[in-house]
Design a protein around this motif. Structure first.
Motif, PDB file in Angstrom:
ATOM      1  N   GLY A 173       0.662  -1.275   0.109  1.00 24.70           N
ATOM      2  CA  GLY A 173      -0.069  -0.036   0.044  1.00 24.70           C
ATOM      3  C   GLY A 173       0.608   1.194  -0.199  1.00 24.70           C
ATOM      4  N   ILE A 174       2.155   1.150  -0.473  1.00 25.89           N
ATOM      5  CA  ILE A 174       2.882   2.495  -0.590  1.00 25.89           C
ATOM      6  C   ILE A 174       2.617   3.388  -1.338  1.00 25.89           C
ATOM      7  CG2 ILE A 174       5.411   3.228  -0.913  1.00 25.89           C
ATOM      8  CD1 ILE A 174       6.182   0.617   0.466  1.00 25.89           C
ATOM      9  N   ASP A 175       2.353   4.491  -1.290  1.00 29.81           N
ATOM     10  CA  ASP A 175       2.082   5.549  -2.082  1.00 29.81           C
ATOM     11  C   ASP A 175       2.333   6.882  -1.717  1.00 29.81           C
ATOM     12  OD1 ASP A 175      -0.090   6.151  -0.467  1.00 29.81           O
ATOM     13  OD2 ASP A 175      -1.809   5.246  -1.587  1.00 29.81           O
ATOM     14  N   GLY A 176       1.747   8.048  -2.312  1.00 25.07           N
ATOM     15  CA  GLY A 176       2.266   9.257  -1.899  1.00 25.07           C
ATOM     16  C   GLY A 176       1.606   9.637  -0.642  1.00 25.07           C
ATOM     17  N   GLU A 177       0.525   9.000  -0.189  1.00 25.65           N
ATOM     18  CA  GLU A 177      -0.239   9.331   0.995  1.00 25.65           C
ATOM     19  C   GLU A 177       0.123   8.438   2.255  1.00 25.65           C
ATOM     20  OE1 GLU A 177      -5.029   9.623   2.639  1.00 25.65           O
ATOM     21  OE2 GLU A 177      -4.227   8.628   0.989  1.00 25.65           O
ATOM     22  N   PHE A 178       0.533   7.251   1.973  1.00 25.07           N
ATOM     23  CA  PHE A 178       0.931   6.265   2.995  1.00 25.07           C
ATOM     24  C   PHE A 178       2.337   5.950   2.639  1.00 25.07           C
ATOM     25  CE2 PHE A 178      -3.730   5.831   2.894  1.00 25.07           C
ATOM     26  CZ  PHE A 178      -3.887   6.087   4.247  1.00 25.07           C
ATOM     27  N   TRP A 179       3.384   6.672   3.395  1.00 25.29           N
ATOM     28  CA  TRP A 179       4.777   6.584   2.520  1.00 25.29           C
ATOM     29  C   TRP A 179       5.296   5.186   2.785  1.00 25.29           C
ATOM     30  CZ3 TRP A 179       7.040  11.601   4.999  1.00 25.29           C
ATOM     31  CH2 TRP A 179       6.761  12.848   4.720  1.00 25.29           C
ATOM     32  N   PHE A 180       5.040   4.486   4.081  1.00 24.08           N
ATOM     33  CA  PHE A 180       5.575   3.219   4.150  1.00 24.08           C
ATOM     34  C   PHE A 180       4.536   2.036   3.965  1.00 24.08           C
ATOM     35  CE2 PHE A 180       9.282   4.392   6.863  1.00 24.08           C
ATOM     36  CZ  PHE A 180      10.119   4.905   5.747  1.00 24.08           C
ATOM     37  N   GLY A 181       3.373   2.436   3.615  1.00 25.82           N
ATOM     38  CA  GLY A 181       2.205   1.375   3.303  1.00 25.82           C
ATOM     39  C   GLY A 181       1.216   1.210   4.389  1.00 25.82           C
ATOM     40  N   LEU A 182       0.465   0.489   4.593  1.00 29.05           N
ATOM     41  CA  LEU A 182      -0.600   0.321   5.725  1.00 29.05           C
ATOM     42  C   LEU A 182      -0.409  -1.337   6.439  1.00 29.05           C
ATOM     43  CD1 LEU A 182      -3.748   1.301   3.691  1.00 29.05           C
ATOM     44  CD2 LEU A 182      -2.772   2.641   5.582  1.00 29.05           C
ATOM     45  N   GLU A 183      -0.959  -1.175   7.436  1.00 21.42           N
ATOM     46  CA  GLU A 183      -0.818  -2.479   8.569  1.00 21.42           C
ATOM     47  C   GLU A 183      -1.646  -3.443   7.927  1.00 21.42           C
ATOM     48  OE1 GLU A 183      -0.810  -3.859  13.015  1.00 21.42           O
ATOM     49  OE2 GLU A 183      -1.645  -1.895  12.389  1.00 21.42           O
ATOM     50  N   PRO A 184      -1.266  -4.623   7.490  1.00 24.56           N
ATOM     51  CA  PRO A 184      -2.318  -5.679   7.293  1.00 24.56           C
ATOM     52  C   PRO A 184      -3.532  -5.778   8.434  1.00 24.56           C
ATOM     53  CG  PRO A 184      -0.228  -6.367   6.381  1.00 24.56           C
ATOM     54  CD  PRO A 184      -0.127  -5.335   7.170  1.00 24.56           C
ATOM     55  N   GLY A 185      -4.670  -5.937   8.113  1.00 18.46           N
ATOM     56  CA  GLY A 185      -5.357  -6.359   9.067  1.00 18.46           C
ATOM     57  C   GLY A 185      -6.353  -5.182   9.823  1.00 18.46           C
ATOM     58  N   LEU A 186      -5.326  -4.184  10.496  1.00 20.99           N
ATOM     59  CA  LEU A 186      -6.117  -3.089  11.027  1.00 20.99           C
ATOM     60  C   LEU A 186      -5.960  -1.956  10.101  1.00 20.99           C
ATOM     61  CD1 LEU A 186      -5.146  -3.439  14.802  1.00 20.99           C
ATOM     62  CD2 LEU A 186      -7.118  -4.156  13.810  1.00 20.99           C
ATOM     63  N   GLY A 187      -5.127  -1.698   9.248  1.00 20.66           N
ATOM     64  CA  GLY A 187      -4.860  -0.705   8.242  1.00 20.66           C
ATOM     65  C   GLY A 187      -4.356   0.538   8.965  1.00 20.66           C
ATOM     66  N   ARG A 188      -3.528   0.405   9.857  1.00 20.20           N
ATOM     67  CA  ARG A 188      -2.784   1.561  10.229  1.00 20.20           C
ATOM     68  C   ARG A 188      -1.582   2.023   9.570  1.00 20.20           C
ATOM     69  NH1 ARG A 188      -2.940  -0.426  16.624  1.00 20.20           N
ATOM     70  NH2 ARG A 188      -1.952  -2.220  15.642  1.00 20.20           N
ATOM     71  N   ASP A 189      -1.103   3.361   9.572  1.00 24.87           N
ATOM     72  CA  ASP A 189      -0.160   3.741   8.926  1.00 24.87           C
ATOM     73  C   ASP A 189       1.155   3.379   9.621  1.00 24.87           C
ATOM     74  OD1 ASP A 189       0.953   5.942   6.981  1.00 24.87           O
ATOM     75  OD2 ASP A 189       1.759   6.475   8.833  1.00 24.87           O
ATOM     76  N   VAL A 190       1.962   2.658   8.709  1.00 24.33           N
ATOM     77  CA  VAL A 190       3.272   2.171   8.930  1.00 24.33           C
ATOM     78  C   VAL A 190       4.273   3.182   9.468  1.00 24.33           C
ATOM     79  CG1 VAL A 190       5.249   0.454   8.303  1.00 24.33           C
ATOM     80  CG2 VAL A 190       2.675  -0.151   7.628  1.00 24.33           C
ATOM     81  N   PHE A 191       4.418   4.266   8.464  1.00 19.78           N
ATOM     82  CA  PHE A 191       5.434   5.341   8.853  1.00 19.78           C
ATOM     83  C   PHE A 191       5.477   5.761  10.405  1.00 19.78           C
ATOM     84  CE2 PHE A 191       6.789   9.714   8.940  1.00 19.78           C
ATOM     85  CZ  PHE A 191       8.114   9.388   8.471  1.00 19.78           C
ATOM     86  N   THR A 192       4.034   6.087  10.753  1.00 19.06           N
ATOM     87  CA  THR A 192       4.008   6.615  12.023  1.00 19.06           C
ATOM     88  C   THR A 192       4.056   5.322  12.972  1.00 19.06           C
ATOM     89  OG1 THR A 192       1.518   6.487  11.833  1.00 19.06           O
ATOM     90  CG2 THR A 192       2.641   8.343  11.429  1.00 19.06           C
ATOM     91  N   GLN A 193       3.708   4.166  12.891  1.00 15.23           N
ATOM     92  CA  GLN A 193       3.792   3.182  13.762  1.00 15.23           C
ATOM     93  C   GLN A 193       5.469   2.957  14.113  1.00 15.23           C
ATOM     94  OE1 GLN A 193       1.816  -0.647  13.764  1.00 15.23           O
ATOM     95  NE2 GLN A 193       0.603   0.207  12.022  1.00 15.23           N
ATOM     96  N   LEU A 194       6.369   3.101  12.823  1.00 12.73           N
ATOM     97  CA  LEU A 194       7.583   2.769  13.017  1.00 12.73           C
ATOM     98  C   LEU A 194       8.433   4.038  13.903  1.00 12.73           C
ATOM     99  CD1 LEU A 194      10.166   1.413  12.218  1.00 12.73           C
ATOM    100  CD2 LEU A 194      10.257   2.865  10.053  1.00 12.73           C
ATOM    101  N   ILE A 195       8.042   5.321  13.786  1.00 12.49           N
ATOM    102  CA  ILE A 195       8.574   6.399  14.500  1.00 12.49           C
ATOM    103  C   ILE A 195       8.225   6.207  15.883  1.00 12.49           C
ATOM    104  CG2 ILE A 195       9.094   7.774  12.361  1.00 12.49           C
ATOM    105  CD1 ILE A 195       6.640   9.612  13.154  1.00 12.49           C
ATOM    106  N   TYR A 196       6.940   6.098  16.243  1.00  9.51           N
ATOM    107  CA  TYR A 196       6.445   5.744  17.654  1.00  9.51           C
ATOM    108  C   TYR A 196       7.268   4.642  18.141  1.00  9.51           C
ATOM    109  CZ  TYR A 196       3.275   9.793  17.808  1.00  9.51           C
ATOM    110  OH  TYR A 196       2.810  11.184  18.116  1.00  9.51           O
ATOM    111  N   GLY A 197       7.355   3.611  17.346  1.00 12.36           N
ATOM    112  CA  GLY A 197       7.696   2.482  17.884  1.00 12.36           C
ATOM    113  C   GLY A 197       9.434   2.637  18.333  1.00 12.36           C
ATOM    114  N   ILE A 198       9.932   3.571  17.433  1.00  5.13           N
ATOM    115  CA  ILE A 198      11.394   3.624  17.802  1.00  5.13           C
ATOM    116  C   ILE A 198      11.478   4.641  19.086  1.00  5.13           C
ATOM    117  CG2 ILE A 198      13.450   4.882  17.049  1.00  5.13           C
ATOM    118  CD1 ILE A 198      12.614   4.427  14.141  1.00  5.13           C
ATOM    119  N   ARG A 199      10.452   5.430  19.263  1.00  4.33           N
ATOM    120  CA  ARG A 199      10.371   6.416  20.587  1.00  4.33           C
ATOM    121  C   ARG A 199      10.148   5.484  21.752  1.00  4.33           C
ATOM    122  NH1 ARG A 199       8.582  11.850  21.343  1.00  4.33           N
ATOM    123  NH2 ARG A 199       7.505  11.981  23.244  1.00  4.33           N
ATOM    124  N   THR A 200       9.204   4.505  21.559  1.00  2.00           N
ATOM    125  CA  THR A 200       8.823   3.723  22.615  1.00  2.00           C
ATOM    126  C   THR A 200      10.357   2.803  23.141  1.00  2.00           C
ATOM    127  OG1 THR A 200       6.626   3.425  22.081  1.00  2.00           O
ATOM    128  CG2 THR A 200       7.414   1.952  23.492  1.00  2.00           C
TER     129      THR A 200
END
Length: 348
Positions: free
Chosen positions: A108-135
């Motif tokens: 699902g990578i495109d100009g809107e979702f830079w790293f795509g979408l999470e399968p299942g729940l459809g959450r944004d992967v890019f923000t999950q990654l940066i917040y995951g790094i933060r945690t």
């Protein structure tokens, strides 16, 4: 009349008998001017050696960039216009197919979702990654600081005081090192959580983080403590320590002014190895289901999800995997460069 050769001799620089610098003897009868030679401190020498190490400098920039991303995750999320909790794929039709996988190619990578979408729940992967790094980094930094402080207290106290104190602290260190860390983490974290919260209730995120910090700190200080004990055992026999004792200097002042400054090098070097180990430890516990709750973005939870969907969407696993590999390698290389910079005999 003074010849040019005599003027040159009169204004020549001669060595200072005190050995502090050079003395210029002018021909006009003025006082000699002393050019002081300023020496460099060990910290300045270390910094000069570190700057010459290209690998260390690049690694330092990578590590600082990762920390900056973690610290600025809310700002990046705000500028990006998305967050890691909203289920975009479920709220907007046309993003996920009937099997809950992204319809667009490459996850699902495109100009809107830079790293795509999470399968299942459809959450944004890019923000999950940066917040995951933060945690993961936030927990690892706290655990590292607490572990280093406890290691300094136990290692320096045992090495300097010796006798029964050293024997007791040494046996305590050996006992704690006998526990298999990963198995103990997996078994002990749910027990501690059950003691604090009813098993039928969900443990709050802050409490789960506190339990993780406590358990990993409890078993994370021993290696550095043994290293510092050995260093202090050597240092306490040195002449400057004996001179301080003869002068009546209180033990606490000897430890604070004489011993700790001389063990800064192993503390810094070992800390650069401890922090990435704690990062992977926190991620591993989340991967096994005993770390942070599923609602909290976390590196380990992303790996766990990626292991479930990699056959149908390998893209979701790539981004957290590459990010963690880059961070761990950069931090380990930084630790090697810091160690070599403190070692004047290093050949790098």
């Amino acid at each position: 009349m003074t010849s040019p050769s005599q003027a040159a001799i009169a204004g020549a620089e001669t060595p200072d008998p005190d050995g502090a610098g050079l003395t210029t003897e002018p021909s006009d009868g003025q006082e000699p001017v002393k050019d002081q030679l300023v020496g460099r401190s060990p910290g300045q020498l270390m910094w000069m050696r570190f700057k010459r190490d290209r690998t260390g400098v690049i690694s330092a920039f990578v590590v600082l960039a990762v920390f900056a991303i973690a610290a600025l995750a809310p700002v990046i999320s705000w500028l990006y216009g998305k967050d890691p909790w909203t289920r975009y794929g479920q709220e907007r039709p046309g993003l996920l197919n009937d099997s809950a996988y992204p319809i667009k190619p490459n996850g699902g990578i495109d100009g809107e979702f830079w790293f795509g979408l999470e399968p299942g729940l459809g959450r944004d992967v890019f923000t999950q990654l940066i917040y995951g790094i933060r945690t993961s980094l936030s927990l690892a930094v706290v655990i590292t600081i607490l572990s280093v402080l406890l290691a300094i207290v136990i290692g320096v106290a045992g090495g300097y005081l010796g006798g029964k104190t050293d024997y007791f602290l040494g046996r305590l260190t050996d006992l704690m090192m006998s526990f298999p860390n990963q198995l103990f983490f997996v078994a002990f974290i749910p027990v501690v959580g059950a003691l604090m919260v009813d098993p039928q209730d969900e443990m709050p995120t802050w409490m789960r983080a506190s339990v993780l910090i406590f358990v990993m700190w409890l078993l994370g200080w021993m290696t550095l403590a043994r290293l510092l004990r050995g260093q202090v055992l050597t240092l306490r026999e040195r002449e400057f320590i004996e001179a301080a004792k003869v002068a009546g200097t209180p033990p606490w002042r000897i430890v604070r002014k004489e011993l700790i400054p001389n063990v800064v090098t192993p503390i810094l070097v070992q800390s650069t190895y401890m922090l990435p180990n704690f990062v992977t430890g926190v991620a591993g516990l989340s991967f096994l289901g005993v770390g942070m709750p599923p609602s909290t973005p976390d590196w380990g939870r992303m790996f766990s999800k990626g292991a479930e969907v990699y056959q149908s969407d390998i893209t979701y696993m790539i981004f957290p995997g590459v990010a963690m590999v880059i961070f761990i390698v950069a931090f380990n290389l930084l630790g090697d460069s810091v160690r070599d910079a403190f070692d004047p005999k290093s050949g790098r």
